[in-house]
Write an enzyme that holds these catalytic residues in place. Structure first.
Site, PDB file in Angstrom:
ATOM      1  N   GLN A  46      -5.913  -9.265  91.353  1.00 17.81           N
ATOM      2  CA  GLN A  46      -4.910  -8.314  91.882  1.00 17.81           C
ATOM      3  C   GLN A  46      -5.536  -6.976  92.278  1.00 17.81           C
ATOM      4  O   GLN A  46      -4.865  -5.933  92.265  1.00 17.81           O
ATOM      5  CB  GLN A  46      -3.762  -8.080  90.890  1.00 17.81           C
ATOM      6  CG  GLN A  46      -2.860  -9.275  90.683  1.00 17.81           C
ATOM      7  CD  GLN A  46      -2.057  -9.635  91.937  1.00 17.81           C
ATOM      8  OE1 GLN A  46      -1.981  -8.876  92.910  1.00 17.81           O
ATOM      9  NE2 GLN A  46      -1.455 -10.823  91.927  1.00 17.81           N
ATOM     10  N   SER A  47      -6.819  -6.986  92.629  1.00 24.81           N
ATOM     11  CA  SER A  47      -7.490  -5.739  92.985  1.00 24.81           C
ATOM     12  C   SER A  47      -6.957  -5.153  94.298  1.00 24.81           C
ATOM     13  O   SER A  47      -6.998  -5.813  95.341  1.00 24.81           O
ATOM     14  CB  SER A  47      -8.996  -6.003  93.125  1.00 24.81           C
ATOM     15  OG  SER A  47      -9.624  -4.952  93.819  1.00 24.81           O
ATOM     16  N   ASN A  48      -6.488  -3.904  94.236  1.00 20.80           N
ATOM     17  CA  ASN A  48      -6.103  -3.195  95.466  1.00 20.80           C
ATOM     18  C   ASN A  48      -7.332  -2.910  96.316  1.00 20.80           C
ATOM     19  O   ASN A  48      -7.276  -2.971  97.548  1.00 20.80           O
ATOM     20  CB  ASN A  48      -5.452  -1.852  95.129  1.00 20.80           C
ATOM     21  CG  ASN A  48      -4.182  -2.018  94.336  1.00 20.80           C
ATOM     22  OD1 ASN A  48      -3.282  -2.756  94.735  1.00 20.80           O
ATOM     23  ND2 ASN A  48      -4.097  -1.338  93.194  1.00 20.80           N
ATOM     24  N   CYS A  91     -10.017  -4.676  96.610  1.00 20.17           N
ATOM     25  CA  CYS A  91     -10.388  -5.886  97.362  1.00 20.17           C
ATOM     26  C   CYS A  91      -9.464  -6.083  98.564  1.00 20.17           C
ATOM     27  O   CYS A  91      -9.914  -6.352  99.676  1.00 20.17           O
ATOM     28  CB  CYS A  91     -10.354  -7.110  96.450  1.00 20.17           C
ATOM     29  SG  CYS A  91     -11.763  -7.191  95.307  1.00 20.17           S
TER      30      CYS A  91
END
Ligand SMILES: *Cc1c(COP(=O)(O)O)cnc(C)c1O
Length: 338
Positions: A75-77, A79
Site C-alpha cells: 500500500q505504498s503511496n 510506489c
C-alpha cells in the site's frame, strides 16, 4: 537560494492551496489551524512524493533510464506515485515490497495495490521484513542491466538529497504564499517518515531564512531514532545545495508515540482525527501518515502546547487511496487499538 541548476520535471500546475480551517479550529477551540494541500499535487492522486519525483525523474531521464525501480511497504503511496510518474514519462516501473507486517501484501487489495495493477506496473517482488532494500533493488537493477535495460533506482520514499530538493522547493513556494497573504505562521506540523519531507523543509527553511519552527510527527519511529535520520537528510540536502552550513540538531524536532502500535496499523486517535477533519472541513486524511500526524496535533492542542491565537500550519502530504483499505475501521465499525 537558486534551484534552477537542478533539472526538474513539473507534475503540478502552480502552488498547492493554503487554506484556513474555520470549523476544525472552532471544534478544537483554537489555535488557528491552516492546511497546505499537498494532497492536491499532481499524479493520480498526488502527495508529497510528487515533489521529490520532479527532481528524481529528471535525473533518471538525464541518465537515459528506461525503467525505474523503487521500494516500499504494501500500500505504498510512494510506489504508486513513482509508477504514475514513470507512466507519464514513458518508462517501465518495478517495485520491491517489504512486508513489514507479515502476510500483509495482497495483490487483490484495493487502494494503492489496485492502482499498481491499473497503471500497468511491470513487476513486483515481495520480500520479508528486515530485508536490505537497497541491496534487493541493486540486484534487480543488475539483472535488468544484464538484459540490456537501463534501470534507475529510487530509494524508499524518494528520500535522498536529490528527492529532498522537492521540499526545499515547497519551502520557497510557501514563503511566497505567506508573503503574498501577509500571513504569519507560528508553527508547521508535518509527518516524519523516511525523512525527505521533514528534512527538505528543515534545509529549505534554513537556506531561505524562514523562521518557523517545524514539528515532525513520527509515523514509524520515536524521536531518538527519527531525529538523527532527519538531521542527516537535511544535512545531505544542504551539502548538495552547497550552502556551506551545518544543520543545528535543535532545528530537528519530532514527537513519537502517535504511530503506535506499529507503522501503518490503525489506532483510535487516528480514527478520531480522520473523522473530525472529514466532518468539519470535508478534507480527507489518510490512516497511515496524515491521520496519525493530525492525531498528534490534536493531542498537543488538548495538552495546551499552543496559544489560542497562534497560527499553526499542517502540511497535508496525501495518501488518499489508503483510506479505502480501512473503510470499516475509519467508520468505527471495526475495532482498532487504543
Ligand atoms: C511517504 C509519506 C509521508 C512521509 O514522508 P517522508 O518524506 O517519507 O518522511 C507522509 N505522508 C504520506 C501520505 C506519505 O505517502
Amino acid at each position: 537560494m537558486d534551484l534552477t541548476r537542478f533539472p526538474r520535471r513539473r507534475y503540478t500546475e502552480g502552488p498547492t492551496p493554503l487554506e484556513f480551517l474555520p470549523n476544525f479550529t472552532r471544534a478544537l477551540g483554537g489555535p488557528r489551524i491552516w492546511i497546505k494541500r499537498d494532497d492536491m499535487l499532481g499524479l493520480t492522486p498526488g502527495g508529497n512524493k510528487t515533489r521529490k519525483l520532479e527532481f528524481l525523474m529528471a535525473d533518471a531521464l538525464a541518465q537515459g533510464a528506461d525503467t525505474v525501480i523503487t521500494c516500499g511497504a504494501p500500500q505504498s503511496n510512494h510506489c504508486r506515485i513513482t509508477l504514475a510518474a514513470a507512466v507519464r514519462e514513458g518508462l517501465k516501473c518495478r517495485f520491491v515490497i517489504e512486508e513489514r507486517v507479515p502476510g500483509s501484501y495482497r495483490v487483490d487489495a484495493s487502494g494503492n495495490n489496485f492502482l499498481f495493477r491499473l497503471m500497468g506496473l511491470e513487476a513486483l517482488t515481495v520480500v520479508p521484513a528486515g530485508t536490505n532494500m537497497a541491496a534487493a533493488m541493486a540486484s534487480e537493477a543488475e539483472s535488468l542491466r544484464a538484459a540490456g535495460r537501463r534501470p534507475y533506482v529510487i530509494p524508499g520514499g524518494g528520500s535522498n538529497a536529490l528527492g529532498g530538493l522537492g521540499y526545499v522547493a515547497c519551502a520557497q513556494e510557501l514563503q511566497q504564499q505567506l508573503f503574498e497573504r501577509g500571513l504569519r505562521i507560528d508553527r508547521l506540523v508535518v509527518c516524519s517518515g523516511s525523512s525527505g519531507t521533514h528534512g527538505g523543509l528543515v534545509a529549505g527553511f534554513l537556506g531561505n531564512r524562514i523562521d518557523i519552527p517545524i514539528l515532525g510527527i513520527g509515523v514509524s519511529r520515536d524521536p531518538a531514532d527519527q531525529d538523527p535520520l532527519v538531521l542527516r537528510e537535511a544535512q545531505a540536502i544542504c551539502d548538495l545545495l552547497g550552502l556551506g552550513l551545518t544543520v543545528p540538531p535543535e532545528a530537528v524536532r519530532s514527537l513519537g508515540d502517535y504511530w503506535r502500535p506499529k507503522y501503518s496499523v490503525p489506532n483510535a486517535r487516528m480514527v478520531e482525527a480522520v473523522q473530525l477533519l472529514a466532518r468539519t472541513e470535508a478534507i480527507l486524511l489518510d490512516p497511515v501518515y496524515t491521520g496519525k500526524a493530525m492525531a498528534g496535533l490534536i493531542d498537543q492542542i488538548r495538552r495546551g502546547a499552543f496559544r489560542p491565537d497562534e497560527n499553526v500550519l499542517f502540511l497535508h502530504t496525501g495518501g488518499l487511496p489508503a483510506l479505502h483499505v480501512l473503510e470499516r475501521e475509519l467508520l468505527g465499525e471495526s475495532p482498532v487499538s487504543p
